[in-house]
Design a protein around this motif. Structure first.
Motif: not given
Lengths: 466, 150
Positions: A237, A240, A302-303, A379, B2, B86-87, B89-91, B93-94, B127
């Motif tokens: 992670e 990437r 979902a990653g 933000t 998230k 779920d985060d 950025e990771a999602v 990418a997936a 963000s």
């Protein structure tokens, strides 16, 4: 609306989301009149009551907000609680649009047994206490314990751990109220354990806040090298991610873990992959320890990367437990609320009817009440810009309901009729001057007022009838 | 960030259809709501699959008789679901790696929303913009303190 009639906007709250809303509104249109309603006697929300008192540079963001409150198109109504002193309908009768930007005042819970034992409290309450928030000056907090646990690894958790171990010299450079400085100076806390559910790559704190923990005069930071190591999924992670600050943060964690721990009277233990299971009471009934479990990290479908308990348990002594697992929004009477997400249901800032999904005309939301309690101060700027864009589009399209009583004077008339003693921008300016002057006498940034009664007395006003 | 935050500003509700409903009903729903995908639910209300406009286009190109098919015949079954924590950025990418554009989001076993790669990209952009503003604030504070420019 005639061409001459200004667009009347009510903003609930005066923290960053509210102030950026005001800024975007003022920049976009000359012909408007904005009323800012603040529940407390002082503006700026979490900048004043959330940002750590030893982070004065960040608190300096108020310099950008100050001119907005002095703009002739803006009026501040401080010490006015929408929900108690005024109803949402009172505002809707007087304004074309109402923007809820009141933030997230409540905290999220851990959901473990013992959470409500004496000595277990939300980090948000402690933060408000050491920042002199008038609702929290009487918080019961026993700093005569020797060990504390902070659950969570965001910047608030880091703030709490750091404040607990500041030396008297460090404390006296802040704008913390005297009661907090005295209590913290007399504190017997020696060990602070910060518990992160997941690993270094998922920790929400930022690198400068972590780095700061290595520069404290009276405390050392200890990280177990085994816990600082990345599992393969997290390593991938980090590899990437286009965000290089993530890699830098992980590297910093590993460098700290590998370095010798300096000799200091107090120690902060930063832990990863540990979750509390239960808070255990001591003989006096107050919290005495945390039963915790070690986690392994698994890739979610979902990653994402999720924590899964291994069954391997440990007990951490803790006379104080601070849960720092997030803020949570509270409903505003008269507006819908999504309990699951802790936000006002909205689409890009337009409040919607949760049943039909249709926008509620003239109702908007910005900041944490809109997107949930995440992100940094900045933000809120793009966030508020989006809300203001929707509002002005609706104004241009003629979609805003015409207020029955758009005369700005009617707000003051209503407050007077209800016996509400509010403070305006010139009052706040005076409070600010008095606080800074008191601070200058002690070599501190300011000495805050911590009660409305004290403010009213200093301003030479009678306190409102109880 | 998230997935909960992405859903918060997207509005509530997910466009769903029964997996055994006729495809014509799904097409009408997609057109009426002006959206690109529907979450197909089984009889128990659990996520059974996703029917996207691409599934329909592919069936049309293959000359399949849409008027005689059910959603279940065209949908992509066994879809991956995201979770509220779920985060982002990771999602993202997936989803990019796996070439899927729609992700149902569940809270436990309850379907609570649907996010698209466009939603996630927009949220990521917001963000990053927020972080940039914060860096500017910090920089201004440093400059003020150092006296540069006075």
């Amino acid at each position: 609306m005639t061409a001459a009639a200004p667009l009347r906007v009510a903003v609930i709250g005066s923290g960053p989301a509210a102030m950026y809303t005001v800024e975007h509104l003022l920049a976009a249109s000359a012909n408007l009149s904005i009323d800012v309603f603040e529940r407390l006697f002082a503006p700026y929300g979490l900048v004043r009551y959330g940002v750590a008192p030893d982070h004065q540079k960040i608190k300096g963001v108020t310099r950008a907000f100050e001119p907005l409150l002095h703009d002739p198109r803006v009026r501040l109504f401080a010490a006015v609680d929408v929900g108690r002193d005024l109803a949402l309908d009172d505002l809707a009768r007087r304004c074309h649009a109402v923007v809820a930007a009141a933030g997230a005042r409540a905290d999220r819970r851990m959901g473990v047994p013992g959470e409500d034992l004496p000595g277990s409290l939300p980090a948000t309450a402690f933060v408000a206490w050491y920042n002199g928030h008038p609702d929290f000056t009487g918080l019961a907090i026993d700093l005569q314990r020797e060990s504390a646990v902070v659950v969570g690894v965001g910047n608030v958790a880091i703030d709490v751990a750091r404040i607990l171990v500041l030396t008297p010299d460090e404390l006296r450079r802040t704008d913390m109220p005297a009661y907090a400085i005295e209590a913290l100076e007399a504190s017997r806390i020696r060990e602070v354990h910060i518990l992160g559910r997941r690993g270094p790559a998922q920790a929400a704190f930022t690198a400068p806040e972590l780095k700061e923990l290595t520069t404290l005069a009276g405390a050392a930071l200890r990280i177990d090298p085994a816990e600082a190591a990345l599992d393969p999924a997290s390593a991938a992670e980090v590899e990437r991610s286009p965000d290089r600050t993530l890699a830098r943060k992980v590297q910093l964690i590993q460098e700290i873990a590998a370095a010798p721990v300096p000799c200091r009277p107090r120690t902060i233990h930063l832990r990863f992959c540990v979750s509390p299971l239960e808070l255990l009471p001591g003989p006096d009934g107050a919290v005495a320890a945390v039963r915790a479990v070690r986690n392994r990290l698994v890739a979610s479908p979902a990653g994402g990367i999720a924590a899964e308990p291994t069954g391997e348990e440990e007990t951490i002594l803790a006379g104080l437990v601070f849960r720092s697992v997030g803020y949570r929004g509270l409903p505003i009477p008269g507006l819908p609320f999504d309990e699951r997400l802790g936000v006002i249901p909205n689409r890009a800032g337009r409040v919607i009817d949760p049943a039909s999904g249709a926008p509620l005309p003239g109702r908007y939301v910005a900041g944490w009440l809109k997107r949930g309690p995440t992100g940094v101060i900045g933000t809120n700027k793009p966030d508020a810009a989006e809300t203001v864009r929707c509002l002005l589009e609706d104004a241009d399209a003629g979609c805003l309901p015409a207020p029955a009583d758009p005369d700005p004077a009617s707000v003051e008339a209503l407050l007077r009729a209800r016996g509400v003693q509010w403070l305006d921008c010139s009052d706040w300016q005076r409070i600010d001057e008095l606080e800074r002057a008191a601070g200058a006498r002690e070599g501190r940034p300011r000495v805050k007022f911590t009660s409305l009664a004290a403010v009213l007395e200093a301003l030479g006003r009678a306190a409102p009838a109880p | 960030m998230k997935l909960a935050e992405v859903l918060a500003t997207k509005g509530t509700g997910v466009a769903c259809i029964a997996a055994d409903a006729p495809v014509s009903a799904a097409i009408a729903e997609l057109a009426a709501r002006n959206i690109g995908a529907l979450v197909a639910l089984d009889a128990a209300g659990a996520v059974a699959g996703i029917l996207s406009e691409r599934d329909i286009v592919r069936a049309l190109a293959a000359g399949r008789p849409l008027d005689r098919l059910a959603v279940a015949d065209l949908m992509t079954p066994g879809v991956i679901c995201g979770r509220l924590d779920d985060d982002l950025e990771a999602v993202l990418a997936a989803m990019t790696d796996g070439h899927f554009r729609h992700l149902p989001v569940v809270d436990g076993s309850t379907l609570v929303g649907l996010v698209t790669t466009a939603d996630l990209a927009q949220a990521l952009l917001r963000s990053l913009a927020g972080r940039l503003v914060t860096l500017e604030l910090r920089l201004e504070a440093e400059i003020d303190e150092s006296g540069v420019g006075r």
